[in-house]
Design an enzyme around this catalytic site. Structure first.
Site, PDB file in Angstrom:
ATOM      1  N   ASP A  53       0.867  -1.173   0.000  1.00 19.27           N
ATOM      2  CA  ASP A  53       0.000   0.000   0.000  1.00 19.27           C
ATOM      3  C   ASP A  53       0.907   1.228   0.000  1.00 19.27           C
ATOM      4  O   ASP A  53       1.544   1.535   1.014  1.00 19.27           O
ATOM      5  CB  ASP A  53      -0.894  -0.020   1.239  1.00 19.27           C
ATOM      6  CG  ASP A  53      -1.811   1.192   1.339  1.00 19.27           C
ATOM      7  OD1 ASP A  53      -1.721   2.089   0.467  1.00 19.27           O
ATOM      8  OD2 ASP A  53      -2.607   1.240   2.291  1.00 19.27           O
ATOM      9  N   TYR A 146      -7.613  14.454  -9.281  1.00 21.41           N
ATOM     10  CA  TYR A 146      -6.656  13.695 -10.086  1.00 21.41           C
ATOM     11  C   TYR A 146      -5.709  14.634 -10.838  1.00 21.41           C
ATOM     12  O   TYR A 146      -4.491  14.421 -10.853  1.00 21.41           O
ATOM     13  CB  TYR A 146      -7.428  12.824 -11.072  1.00 21.41           C
ATOM     14  CG  TYR A 146      -6.574  11.917 -11.923  1.00 21.41           C
ATOM     15  CD1 TYR A 146      -6.011  10.757 -11.400  1.00 21.41           C
ATOM     16  CD2 TYR A 146      -6.343  12.201 -13.261  1.00 21.41           C
ATOM     17  CE1 TYR A 146      -5.235   9.909 -12.181  1.00 21.41           C
ATOM     18  CE2 TYR A 146      -5.570  11.371 -14.052  1.00 21.41           C
ATOM     19  CZ  TYR A 146      -5.018  10.226 -13.507  1.00 21.41           C
ATOM     20  OH  TYR A 146      -4.254   9.399 -14.289  1.00 21.41           O
TER      21      TYR A 146
END
Length: 240
Positions: A53, A146
């Site tokens: 992660d 984003y």
């Protein structure tokens, strides 16, 4: 794929599919020793995969330690490719959705780059390639989080190019446009036509076309390129 004992140690985050997997295949074909991180989908046989992660600093450090132990040396080429999207119009976008995307796309690149740079500084050599997007330059409605994360990679890379350059470490950015992926394969012909309508080359890129540019930036012919943003977008973002 057979594992080379002489090739460079290459780590690709998010390397189990799409662009990341295409990069892994390209480096392996060139004789490099390739490791990939993944979150949910393990890589195919032939690559050293580490579940990681990238939003967790301790797990990033553990992934690098596993790669170093497996290959008997530090990461010499880093491709920071892992990322997520949580699209939405600004007034409907939660603060968590904004922060999550910046953490996974921008801050995660800081984490993996910082970890890789330790050994690169000692070796006075290294290649770092960050995966941005044409959206980071053009912007896109519904993707403010984003776009911000991908634009942030440019400033991050250029600052590091100045900071690390005296140790022969290059830091560059690749900015793809629309790319053929599992996600786009599920779209209708009308949807695909809408995506490519603004692209001068009138098509999407293949993952291999992105991987070719990444490989070039990691190779000897790009030794004097650093702080660059290389668009691989069919002309969509020209002028930016």
């Amino acid at each position: 794929m057979t594992e080379s004992t002489t090739g460079r140690v290459v780590l690709i985050t998010g390397g189990s599919r799409g662009i990341g997997l295409a990069c892994a295949h390209r480096f392996a074909a060139e004789g490099d020793r390739v490791a990939v991180t993944y979150n949910s989908s393990p890589p195919p046989d032939g690559f050293f995969g580490v579940k990681c992660d990238v939003t967790d600093t301790a797990k990033v450090d553990a992934a690098f330690a596993a790669v170093e132990e497996h290959f008997g040396g530090p990461v010499e080429v880093l491709v920071s490719n892992a990322g997520v999207t949580k699209d939405g119009l600004l007034l409907r976008m939660s603060e968590d959705d904004f922060a999550t995307v910046l953490d996974a796309n921008l801050t995660a690149s800081y984490r993996v780059t910082k970890r890789a740079a330790k050994a690169m500084l000692k070796a006075r050599s290294g290649r770092i390639i960050l995966m941005s997007s044409v959206v980071g330059m053009l912007g896109q409605a519904g993707q403010s989080n984003y776009s911000a994360s991908k634009a942030g990679l440019v400033g991050f890379a250029r600052s590091l190019a100045r900071e690390l350059g005296s140790r022969s470490i290059t830091v560059n950015v690749v900015a793809p446009g629309p790319v053929e992926t599992d996600m786009t394969a599920a779209l209708s012909d009308d949807q695909l036509a809408g995506i490519t309508a603004a692209v001068p080359l009138a098509r999407m890129a293949t993952p291999d076309e992105i991987a070719g540019v990444v490989s070039f930036l990691a190779g000897p012919d790009a030794a004097y390129i650093t702080g660059a943003v290389i668009p691989v977008d069919g002309g969509l973002g020209m002028g930016h």
